[in-house]
Design a protein around this motif. Structure first.
Motif, short mmCIF file in Angstrom:
data_model
loop_
_atom_site.label_atom_id
_atom_site.label_comp_id
_atom_site.label_asym_id
_atom_site.label_seq_id
_atom_site.Cartn_x
_atom_site.Cartn_y
_atom_site.Cartn_z
N GLU A 75 7.48 14.54 -10.07
CA GLU A 75 7.27 14.23 -10.53
C GLU A 75 6.62 13.37 -10.71
N LEU A 76 4.52 13.33 -10.86
CA LEU A 76 3.41 12.18 -10.87
C LEU A 76 3.39 11.12 -11.30
N PRO A 77 2.45 10.16 -11.42
CA PRO A 77 2.24 10.34 -10.11
C PRO A 77 3.26 10.14 -8.87
N SER A 78 2.98 10.15 -7.78
CA SER A 78 4.46 9.76 -6.79
C SER A 78 4.07 10.09 -5.34
N VAL A 79 4.76 9.14 -4.58
CA VAL A 79 4.16 8.84 -2.86
C VAL A 79 5.04 10.36 -2.70
N ILE A 80 4.09 10.84 -1.62
CA ILE A 80 4.84 12.65 -0.88
C ILE A 80 4.33 11.83 0.58
N GLY A 81 4.67 12.66 1.58
CA GLY A 81 5.17 12.79 3.00
C GLY A 81 6.27 13.35 2.87
N ASN A 82 6.21 14.25 4.40
CA ASN A 82 7.09 14.89 4.26
C ASN A 82 8.47 14.17 5.63
N GLU A 83 7.41 13.24 6.47
CA GLU A 83 8.37 13.07 7.79
C GLU A 83 7.65 11.69 8.26
N GLY A 84 8.52 10.60 8.95
CA GLY A 84 8.00 9.66 9.08
C GLY A 84 8.95 8.81 10.41
N ALA A 85 8.89 7.40 10.68
CA ALA A 85 9.92 6.72 11.40
C ALA A 85 9.74 5.21 10.99
N GLY A 86 10.68 4.14 11.26
CA GLY A 86 10.43 3.20 10.84
C GLY A 86 11.12 1.71 11.17
N THR A 87 10.82 0.56 11.06
CA THR A 87 12.52 -0.28 11.13
C THR A 87 12.69 -0.33 9.71
N VAL A 88 14.51 -0.43 10.34
CA VAL A 88 15.56 -1.09 8.76
C VAL A 88 15.20 -2.86 8.82
N LEU A 89 14.96 -2.70 7.78
CA LEU A 89 14.66 -4.53 6.71
C LEU A 89 15.93 -5.27 6.76
N ALA A 90 16.42 -4.04 5.91
CA ALA A 90 17.78 -4.59 4.98
C ALA A 90 18.65 -3.41 4.39
N ILE A 91 19.70 -3.93 4.54
CA ILE A 91 20.83 -3.15 4.04
C ILE A 91 21.71 -3.52 2.90
N GLY A 92 22.47 -2.21 1.92
CA GLY A 92 22.71 -2.71 0.78
C GLY A 92 24.08 -3.03 0.93
N PRO A 93 25.14 -3.44 0.00
CA PRO A 93 26.64 -2.96 0.38
C PRO A 93 27.28 -1.68 0.76
N ASP A 94 28.14 -1.84 1.53
CA ASP A 94 28.76 -0.84 2.08
C ASP A 94 28.11 0.18 3.29
N VAL A 95 27.16 -0.43 3.77
CA VAL A 95 26.31 0.63 4.58
C VAL A 95 26.86 -0.04 5.90
N ILE A 96 27.85 0.49 6.48
CA ILE A 96 27.73 0.27 8.51
C ILE A 96 27.37 1.29 9.00
N LEU A 113 0.79 -1.51 -0.36
CA LEU A 113 -0.17 -0.25 0.50
C LEU A 113 0.44 1.06 -0.12
N ALA A 114 0.22 2.23 -0.31
CA ALA A 114 1.01 3.39 -1.02
C ALA A 114 -0.22 4.66 -1.22
N ILE A 115 0.20 5.22 -0.47
CA ILE A 115 -0.48 6.63 -1.65
C ILE A 115 0.00 7.54 -1.91
N HIS A 116 -0.94 7.96 -3.45
CA HIS A 116 0.10 8.71 -4.67
C HIS A 116 -0.50 9.80 -4.75
N LEU A 117 0.47 11.47 -4.87
CA LEU A 117 -0.31 12.25 -5.22
C LEU A 117 -0.31 12.28 -6.51
N THR A 118 -1.92 11.68 -7.64
CA THR A 118 -1.70 11.79 -9.08
C THR A 118 -1.69 13.69 -9.83
N ARG A 119 -1.61 14.30 -9.32
CA ARG A 119 -1.70 16.30 -9.91
C ARG A 119 -1.23 16.69 -9.06
N PHE A 120 -1.81 17.93 -9.13
CA PHE A 120 -1.14 18.72 -8.07
C PHE A 120 -2.56 19.57 -8.17
#
Length: 352
Positions: free
Chosen positions: A58-79, A2-9
């Protein structure tokens, strides 16, 4: 997912849609995959949707200016972060989605003692409050006067001013807020009244009042000008009254007052954001800052959440996906939840 998209201004009721989108996939080098837990829906999000903010995805786009969550996975070179960390999403990572990919170096790890509903609100109002306090280099013991003192920004101003050895005079609209803000460390709390400027001058005496923070604008600005002394700075950061910033130019000249309007995403402020977010989290963990609580709506009920915001003010969107009974994936085990009844998912759901 699930996500919330801005479809047009345009008007948010027509332009913001709950959608089903593919999951982001594995993080690349320098990235982290984050399960978004809570993210605010606030008036500044609507300004972005209406194309009033100078941020134009660039639309359509997820928006939302802040939030908190849990790291699920990291890519290479992330420390800097690891799976299972509670993190604040940085500026530029739109939050209204169950999962997001973010630049790992810009994530702020916060202590797990902080409830996720408080963590979700740490990157805008507290950072704004800190930057406002830093608008002028003031000696210890100086007075800072503000209106809208019970707002998230106002409470943050109180906390950061205290940290920096400054004193605050705080204007509120209701009597019951006086004790609440005093318990948070406010030095003086006054209920808005035509004689409030006289009362402020009686409190400050011969001490100069060189910084005034205005979150209301309109007629409130003129009231603030009466409280300032020669050579002061008036910073306007909000327009809760709905009226424009139109100070009396004669008063400005007579008192040699400088005015400025505040925008936290100016280039000069961006390097401070991450450190101030971390400091805000530290203040919350030590109970020296408590942001106003907000009701929680499931993200799928976005239309109801938006209607509540229009009537009453900020809400939190809960992006935790429904639990999949009996299914524990390798990714979930890596993240540290699903392995025990005390896992991260249960912590986030109980945080409110």
């Amino acid at each position: 997912m699930l996500a919330i998209h801005l479809t047009r201004f345009g008007e948010p009721e027509q332009s913001l849609k709950v959608v089903d989108v593919p999951e982001p996939g594995a993080p690349a080098a320098g990235q982290a995959l984050v399960q978004v837990e809570y993210t605010p829906l606030d008036h500044h999000d609507l300004l972005l949707a209406q194309c009033i903010y100078p941020v134009r995805p660039e639309l359509p786009s997820v928006i939302g200016n802040e939030g908190a969550g849990t790291v699920l996975a990291i890519g290479p070179d992330v420390i800097r972060v690891r799976p299972g960390d509670t993190v604040l999403l940085p500026f530029g990572t739109f939050a209204w989605s169950e999962q997001v990919l973010a630049e790992a170096a810009k994530l702020t790890v916060v202590d797990k003692s902080i409830s996720l509903d408080q963590a979700a609100m740490l990157t805008i109002n507290p950072v704004t409050g800190a930057l406002l306090v830093e608008s002028r280099d003031l000696p210890a013991g100086s007075w800072v006067v503000q209106n809208a003192a019970n707002s998230g920004v106002g409470r943050s101003v109180i906390a950061f001013a205290k940290e920096r050895g400054l004193r605050t005079i705080n204007i509120v609209r209701r009597d019951e807020l006086v004790t609440q803000l005093e318990q948070l460390g406010a030095d003086i709390v006054l209920v808005d009244h035509p004689d409030v400027a006289t009362r402020v001058r009686a409190i400050t005496g011969n001490d100069p009042v060189l910084l005034r923070l205005d979150g209301v604008s309109g007629k409130a600005t003129s009231l603030l000008l009466d409280m300032l002394t020669d050579g002061a700075l008036l910073v306007v950061y909000g327009y809760m009254s709905g009226d424009p910033f139109t100070p009396d130019q004669n008063v400005l000249r007579a008192k040699n007052i400088t005015t400025t309007e505040f925008w936290m995403y100016k280039d000069k402020y961006l390097p401070r954001h991450q450190a101030l977010s971390a400091e805000s989290a530290h203040l919350v963990a030590e109970a020296r800052l408590k942001l106003p609580s907000a009701p929680v709506y499931k993200a799928k009920d976005f239309a109801e959440a938006l209607a509540y915001l229009r009537r009453n003010g900020k809400v939190l969107l809960d992006f935790n996906p429904p639990p999949r009974v009996g299914v524990v994936t390798a990714q979930h085990r890596c993240a540290g939840y699903g392995d025990s009844p005390d896992g991260l998912r249960s912590r986030s759901r109980n945080s409110t």
